[in-house]
Design an enzyme around this catalytic site. Structure first.
Site, PDB file in Angstrom:
ATOM      1  N   LYS A 136      -7.475 -22.935 -10.887  1.00 51.19           N
ATOM      2  CA  LYS A 136      -5.979 -22.515 -11.255  1.00 51.19           C
ATOM      3  C   LYS A 136      -6.381 -21.473 -12.432  1.00 51.19           C
ATOM      4  CE  LYS A 136      -3.823 -24.420 -14.376  1.00 51.19           C
ATOM      5  NZ  LYS A 136      -2.994 -25.434 -15.246  1.00 51.19           N
ATOM      6  N   ASP A 168       0.168 -24.628 -10.628  1.00 54.62           N
ATOM      7  CA  ASP A 168       0.375 -25.587 -11.587  1.00 54.62           C
ATOM      8  C   ASP A 168       1.399 -26.564 -11.113  1.00 54.62           C
ATOM      9  OD1 ASP A 168       2.695 -24.205 -11.823  1.00 54.62           O
ATOM     10  OD2 ASP A 168       2.675 -23.954 -13.987  1.00 54.62           O
TER      11      ASP A 168
END
Length: 220
Positions: A127, A146
């Site tokens: 991420k 997220d």
């Protein structure tokens, strides 16, 4: 909503992106940063913490340790003292120092710009790497999933419920149904939508631009 084909799901996913792009347009990164190194550190600090909380501690952090070399020479305890208002601050402080040391030792003080190299840095997962590649280098390797992106993907049923707690699998589900040219804006536009409308509690379904194509509308 009746079971839809993969083609229909892909068309709906593209329409989601089109509508959110119409609503928000280009969205800037929510973390304050001035260069790739500071973005790496800021995203690393943002895990399970709001961007606003991170933005409150980074001015002092980067005043004290403005470069990879400066942070590499710091002790985790020095960093921890500055970021102690953040969740998991001791672990994050250690990762900040270790990541800076790796940037200095392995990459000559320059933040690398490939997925493999970025994820070799301590504390940097896919991420974080996706965000750094996209924002700092204009490289789109995937979609940063997220909590907001994950929540919206599952409310829209673009990823199976079994992947709800596995963001990396959710990312792969999105990559499989969205054309590559749409990947770049997803993270920041979906975060805006998650903050403004599709909130974790009491989402504002009335008048949402996705109301008519969201299987979860008015069901939460």
């Amino acid at each position: 909503m009746p079971r839809e084909s993969k083609k229909a799901k892909a068309e709906r996913a593209v329409e989601v992106c089109r509508r959110l792009d119409n609503k928000y347009g280009p969205v800037e990164c929510f973390l304050d940063h001035t260069n790739p190194f500071r973005l790496v550190i800021s995203v690393l600090l943002s895990a399970q913490t709001t961007d606003a909380q991170v933005n409150r501690v980074t001015p002092e952090l980067f005043r004290r340790f403005p470069t990879p070399e400066a942070m590499a020479a710091a002790s985790p305890e020095e960093v921890a003292e500055i970021i102690r208002s953040l969740g998991f601050y001791k672990t994050k402080a250690r990762h900040c120092v270790e990541a800076a040391q790796a940037i200095v030792a392995d990459f000559g003080g320059e933040v690398p710009h490939t997925m493999a190299e970025l994820t070799s840095l301590p504390g940097v997962g896919r991420k974080t790497a996706n965000i750094v590649l996209n924002v700092s280098f204009g490289i789109v390797e995937g979609i940063a999933v997220d909590t907001h992106v994950n929540r919206i993907a599952h409310r829209l049923e673009l990823s199976p419920k079994t992947h709800e707690r596995e963001p990396l699998k959710t990312e792969q589900d999105l990559l499989a149904i969205l054309p590559r040219e749409l990947w770049g804006p997803v993270n920041h536009q979906w975060i805006r939508h998650g903050r403004d409308t599709c909130t974790a509690r009491a989402p504002k379904c009335d008048g949402c631009v996705l109301e008519d194509i969201c299987p979860s509308a008015h069901r939460l």
